[in-house]
Write an enzyme that holds these catalytic residues in place. Structure first.
Site, PDB file in Angstrom:
ATOM      1  CB  CYS A 123      -2.029   4.632   4.172  1.00 52.61           C
ATOM      2  SG  CYS A 123      -3.399   3.932   3.239  1.00 52.61           S
ATOM      3  CB  SER A 124      -0.140   0.887   6.457  1.00 55.00           C
ATOM      4  OG  SER A 124      -1.200   1.452   7.202  1.00 55.00           O
ATOM      5  CB  CYS A 125      -4.511  -0.808   2.563  1.00 57.34           C
ATOM      6  SG  CYS A 125      -5.235   0.845   2.621  1.00 57.34           S
ATOM      7  CB  CYS A 179      -0.915   0.006   1.220  1.00 58.71           C
ATOM      8  SG  CYS A 179      -1.923   1.499   1.296  1.00 58.71           S
TER       9      CYS A 179
END
Lengths: 208, 109
Positions: free
Chosen positions: A116-118, A113
């Site tokens: 962000c950090s999905c 991701c």
């Protein structure tokens, strides 16, 4: 005991902190207590939500992969609608849509991701630190083979590498190839070969 | 040198150093931040949506974005959204944080 209170100005990322109370830890406690006082959440709900996340681990994903390796009809359903197939195994993907990408004979998939950090957290738990960090997010889309190499994963030049960049509402998971030499193995045995990192796509499953 | 079209969180494709493979176990306070978001974003409460969380994180500014740890960014953003919606006031938050810090200081002596 380390000094965690000082702000440096070189913008070096700091590690997460387990030491004495920091400003943001105090903020978490304050916000939680205000929300409880105001009846927005209860302490019991917070505790239960922490427990629920603790219960999500790569073992859940490994179960899904082992089933897909063992049952072609399940695999077809998993590739068609990942969230629905996980629900068959009692795994709730929450509000996010799971898209499963399958490795092929000369095809390797890896997920990221960049914004962000999905991460497929409802399936395999919270992400490792490096997944959320700048180096991985920046580089894996530009030089995936080099990044995979840092994980000890060498992909031959004549293989295709596909990098999947998640969005806020959907999550990817890699379905690795079933290792050779596992004919006749039970799902439990197969699941032992499936690691978190091979479902992210930075490594391959363990060898039998 | 900065790219006017690119937010500081939008780092895909930029040069960066090697992937540091170290990992840490999540601390309880980090898990609670995560739990708070799960609860605040559920259908019954619907107070902090995931896109609001992300917008708050992206608006932290490039300094704070890189300096704060992951769940520090989250609680900063969640708090901002809740303040913006008047769930509690900044006065209430300031008083409560002072109380929490005093309690922690008392625990250590």
């Amino acid at each position: 005991m380390s000094d965690t209170g000082q702000h440096s100005h070189d913008h070096a990322p700091r590690p997460d902190q387990d030491g004495p109370l920091t400003y943001y830890q105090a903020m978490e406690t304050a916000v939680r207590e205000l929300l409880i006082e105001k009846g927005v959440v209860t302490a019991e709900e917070v505790r239960a939500a922490v427990e629920a996340m603790d219960a999500r681990s790569p073992a859940q994903g490994a179960r899904v992969v082992a089933r897909a390796w063992s049952d072609p009809a399940f695999k077809a359903r998993l590739l068609e609608d990942g969230s629905a197939a996980c629900a068959e195994l009692g795994i709730d993907m929450g509000p996010t849509h799971l898209v499963v990408v399958e490795n092929g004979e000369k095809l390797h998939n890896v997920i990221v991701c960049t914004l962000c950090s999905c991460y497929p957290r409802f399936l395999i738990g919270l992400p490792p630190d490096w997944y959320k960090a700048r180096a991985y997010r920046s580089r894996v889309v530009r030089e995936p083979r080099a990044v995979l190499g840092e994980f000890g994963t060498e992909i031959p030049d004549d293989w295709e590498v596909r990098v999947h960049d998640s969005t806020a509402d959907m999550r990817y998971m890699v379905l690795p190839r079933r290792p050779a030499g596992t004919e006749g193995w039970s799902e439990d045995q197969l699941a032992e070969l499936v690691t978190r990192d091979c479902m992210i796509g930075v490594t391959l499953p363990k060898s039998p | 040198m900065s790219d006017p079209g690119r937010g500081h969180h939008d780092m895909g494709g930029l040069p960066a150093g090697p992937v540091e493979r170290g990992e840490h176990d999540y601390a309880l306070w980090e898990k609670r931040v995560d739990a708070l978001l799960m609860l605040l974003s559920d259908k019954t409460r619907d107070l902090v949506r995931v896109d609001e969380l992300r917008r708050g994180i992206e608006q932290l500014g490039s300094g704070a974005y890189d300096e704060l740890s992951y769940y520090e960014r989250w609680i900063a953003s969640i708090t901002g959204v809740l303040l913006g919606k008047g769930v509690f006031t900044s006065d209430e938050l300031g008083r409560k944080m002072a109380e929490v810090e005093a309690r922690a200081a008392g625990d250590r002596t």
